[in-house]
Write a protein that holds these residues in place. Structure first.
Motif, PDB file in Angstrom:
ATOM      1  N   ASN A 111       1.066   2.676 -15.922  1.00  0.00           N
ATOM      2  CA  ASN A 111       1.345   2.746 -17.348  1.00  0.00           C
ATOM      3  C   ASN A 111       2.512   1.816 -17.659  1.00  0.00           C
ATOM      4  OD1 ASN A 111       2.961   4.070 -19.795  1.00  0.00           O
ATOM      5  ND2 ASN A 111       0.819   4.692 -19.972  1.00  0.00           N
ATOM      6  N   LYS A 112       2.225   0.787 -18.421  1.00  0.00           N
ATOM      7  CA  LYS A 112       3.230  -0.235 -18.696  1.00  0.00           C
ATOM      8  C   LYS A 112       4.411   0.331 -19.472  1.00  0.00           C
ATOM      9  CE  LYS A 112       3.718  -4.875 -20.675  1.00  0.00           C
ATOM     10  NZ  LYS A 112       3.007  -5.998 -21.359  1.00  0.00           N
ATOM     11  N   LYS A 113       4.143   1.159 -20.471  1.00  0.00           N
ATOM     12  CA  LYS A 113       5.222   1.706 -21.297  1.00  0.00           C
ATOM     13  C   LYS A 113       6.158   2.584 -20.478  1.00  0.00           C
ATOM     14  CE  LYS A 113       6.056   4.367 -25.516  1.00  0.00           C
ATOM     15  NZ  LYS A 113       5.435   5.081 -26.660  1.00  0.00           N
ATOM     16  N   SER A 114       5.584   3.383 -19.587  1.00  0.00           N
ATOM     17  CA  SER A 114       6.401   4.275 -18.751  1.00  0.00           C
ATOM     18  C   SER A 114       6.940   3.581 -17.505  1.00  0.00           C
ATOM     19  CB  SER A 114       5.576   5.498 -18.327  1.00  0.00           C
ATOM     20  OG  SER A 114       5.195   6.263 -19.447  1.00  0.00           O
ATOM     21  N   LYS A 115       6.527   2.322 -17.302  1.00  0.00           N
ATOM     22  CA  LYS A 115       6.962   1.533 -16.153  1.00  0.00           C
ATOM     23  C   LYS A 115       6.563   2.194 -14.837  1.00  0.00           C
ATOM     24  CE  LYS A 115      10.759  -0.731 -18.609  1.00  0.00           C
ATOM     25  NZ  LYS A 115      12.204  -1.079 -18.632  1.00  0.00           N
ATOM     26  N   THR A 116       5.322   2.678 -14.786  1.00  0.00           N
ATOM     27  CA  THR A 116       4.811   3.271 -13.550  1.00  0.00           C
ATOM     28  C   THR A 116       3.740   2.375 -12.962  1.00  0.00           C
ATOM     29  OG1 THR A 116       3.108   4.551 -14.729  1.00  0.00           O
ATOM     30  CG2 THR A 116       5.255   5.603 -14.395  1.00  0.00           C
ATOM     31  N   ASN A 117       3.621   2.428 -11.650  1.00  0.00           N
ATOM     32  CA  ASN A 117       2.631   1.623 -10.950  1.00  0.00           C
ATOM     33  C   ASN A 117       2.234   2.350  -9.672  1.00  0.00           C
ATOM     34  OD1 ASN A 117       4.686   0.918  -8.923  1.00  0.00           O
ATOM     35  ND2 ASN A 117       5.530  -0.404 -10.540  1.00  0.00           N
ATOM     36  N   LEU A 118       1.424   1.694  -8.853  1.00  0.00           N
ATOM     37  CA  LEU A 118       0.922   2.337  -7.644  1.00  0.00           C
ATOM     38  C   LEU A 118       1.949   2.365  -6.519  1.00  0.00           C
ATOM     39  CD1 LEU A 118      -2.729   0.949  -7.568  1.00  0.00           C
ATOM     40  CD2 LEU A 118      -1.891   3.127  -8.457  1.00  0.00           C
ATOM     41  N   GLU A 119       3.092   1.746  -6.736  1.00  0.00           N
ATOM     42  CA  GLU A 119       4.142   1.785  -5.728  1.00  0.00           C
ATOM     43  C   GLU A 119       5.186   2.851  -6.036  1.00  0.00           C
ATOM     44  OE1 GLU A 119       5.756  -2.108  -5.197  1.00  0.00           O
ATOM     45  OE2 GLU A 119       3.926  -2.912  -4.301  1.00  0.00           O
ATOM     46  N   ASN A 120       5.591   2.980  -7.318  1.00  0.00           N
ATOM     47  CA  ASN A 120       6.626   3.970  -7.602  1.00  0.00           C
ATOM     48  C   ASN A 120       6.071   5.358  -7.943  1.00  0.00           C
ATOM     49  OD1 ASN A 120       5.746   3.709 -10.269  1.00  0.00           O
ATOM     50  ND2 ASN A 120       7.579   2.629 -10.972  1.00  0.00           N
ATOM     51  N   VAL A 202      -2.418   4.850  -2.426  1.00  0.00           N
ATOM     52  CA  VAL A 202      -1.841   3.531  -2.710  1.00  0.00           C
ATOM     53  C   VAL A 202      -1.956   2.580  -1.530  1.00  0.00           C
ATOM     54  CG1 VAL A 202      -0.223   4.403  -4.413  1.00  0.00           C
ATOM     55  CG2 VAL A 202       0.436   4.343  -2.012  1.00  0.00           C
ATOM     56  N   ARG A 203      -2.256   3.089  -0.363  1.00  0.00           N
ATOM     57  CA  ARG A 203      -2.261   2.226   0.817  1.00  0.00           C
ATOM     58  C   ARG A 203      -3.628   1.631   1.116  1.00  0.00           C
ATOM     59  NH1 ARG A 203       0.178   5.629   5.591  1.00  0.00           N
ATOM     60  NH2 ARG A 203      -0.290   3.701   6.694  1.00  0.00           N
ATOM     61  N   PHE A 204      -4.629   1.988   0.313  1.00  0.00           N
ATOM     62  CA  PHE A 204      -5.977   1.579   0.667  1.00  0.00           C
ATOM     63  C   PHE A 204      -6.682   0.896  -0.493  1.00  0.00           C
ATOM     64  CE2 PHE A 204      -4.802   5.406   2.970  1.00  0.00           C
ATOM     65  CZ  PHE A 204      -4.883   4.952   4.271  1.00  0.00           C
ATOM     66  N   LYS A 205      -7.605   0.013  -0.180  1.00  0.00           N
ATOM     67  CA  LYS A 205      -8.500  -0.590  -1.159  1.00  0.00           C
ATOM     68  C   LYS A 205      -9.932  -0.298  -0.727  1.00  0.00           C
ATOM     69  CE  LYS A 205      -5.662  -4.362  -2.939  1.00  0.00           C
ATOM     70  NZ  LYS A 205      -5.599  -5.813  -3.177  1.00  0.00           N
ATOM     71  N   THR A 206     -10.856  -0.425  -1.678  1.00  0.00           N
ATOM     72  CA  THR A 206     -12.241  -0.099  -1.350  1.00  0.00           C
ATOM     73  C   THR A 206     -13.163  -1.284  -1.592  1.00  0.00           C
ATOM     74  OG1 THR A 206     -12.561   0.756  -3.585  1.00  0.00           O
ATOM     75  CG2 THR A 206     -11.952   2.332  -1.885  1.00  0.00           C
TER      76      THR A 206
END
Length: 246
Positions: A111-120, A202-206
């Motif tokens: 979420n860009k507004k909340s500054k969240t991503n798959l790392e944090n 977060v550590r995997f891709k498909t």
């Protein structure tokens, strides 16, 4: 009454007695009346907002029971988050549909507004769970205070903490209330259990397919794996940008 008639001051919400006092024949229109279902829904929503608390609870309770059965819930919290969102009481079960935790794509945590991503996001969820599981009482005020204090301690914006916590607990991007209210309604066991279970992978891709949460074993199993060297958050392993290089 407003089909073909209009008060002089354009007031639209009336009690029966107010309608009697305001009605006059000269306000009747010569044009045919048109029934507007959207306007009807708006009227209904406005009357619901104006209901006395006891009357609102009385009308809402059959639908609460449809969702929760005989469970005891923080009814005042439910009343507070639903009153302003209803156009009719039959909508309550749909609005509380987050109780059935679905599979959902991991990009819900971005979420860009909340500054969240798959790392944090994983770090926020784990930190919140450690605080929430230690609460002596599961109440809205204590949940609110503990998470606000945690955000300050982590030196992040409230939304950066609360967005991933709400997604992990509810599994949907749209809920009738914020993270604290959703946690209070779900209860300690469901909130923490679902958050562990919804640990984002977060550590995997498909290989181009959409990643969904609910990885086998959930977060606890993931967190128990050997830690990769150089991980951004210890228990997360290498972030994706680091893995691309090596």
């Amino acid at each position: 009454a407003l089909l073909g008639w209009a008060p002089k001051d354009n007031q639209e919400i009336f009690s029966l007695q107010e309608l009697v006092e305001h009605f006059s024949v000269d306000g009747i229109s010569k044009s045919p009346a048109v029934f507007d279902y959207d306007k009807l829904s708006w009227f209904n929503a406005e009357y619901i907002k104006r209901m006395e608390p006891e009357a609102f609870r009385s009308h809402a309770m059959p639908y609460y029971r449809e969702v929760f059965g005989e469970e005891d819930k923080p009814w005042e919290v439910l009343d507070g988050i639903l009153r302003a969102r209803l156009t009719k009481f039959q909508e309550i079960p749909r609005l509380l549909g987050f109780r059935e935790l679905p599979d959902y794509p991991r990009d819900f945590f971005v979420n860009k507004k909340s500054k969240t991503n798959l790392e944090n996001s994983p770090a926020m969820i784990r930190a919140a769970l450690e605080v929430l599981e230690a609460l002596p009482a599961w109440e809205l005020d204590s949940i609110h205070d503990s998470l606000m204090e945690l955000a300050q301690r982590l030196e992040v914006k409230n939304g950066t903490l609360l967005w991933p916590v709400r997604i992990a607990a509810a599994g949907t991007m749209v809920t009738p209330g914020g993270a604290m209210e959703i946690l209070a309604v779900l209860g300690r066991e469901e909130s923490c259990g679902w958050a562990w279970k919804s640990w984002p992978r977060v550590r995997f891709k498909t290989g181009g397919k959409r990643d969904f949460c609910h990885a086998p074993g959930g977060f606890k199993a993931e967190a128990a794996r050997p830690r990769a060297k150089g991980g951004a958050f210890g228990f997360l392993g290498k972030p994706e940008r680091a893995r691309k290089k090596g």
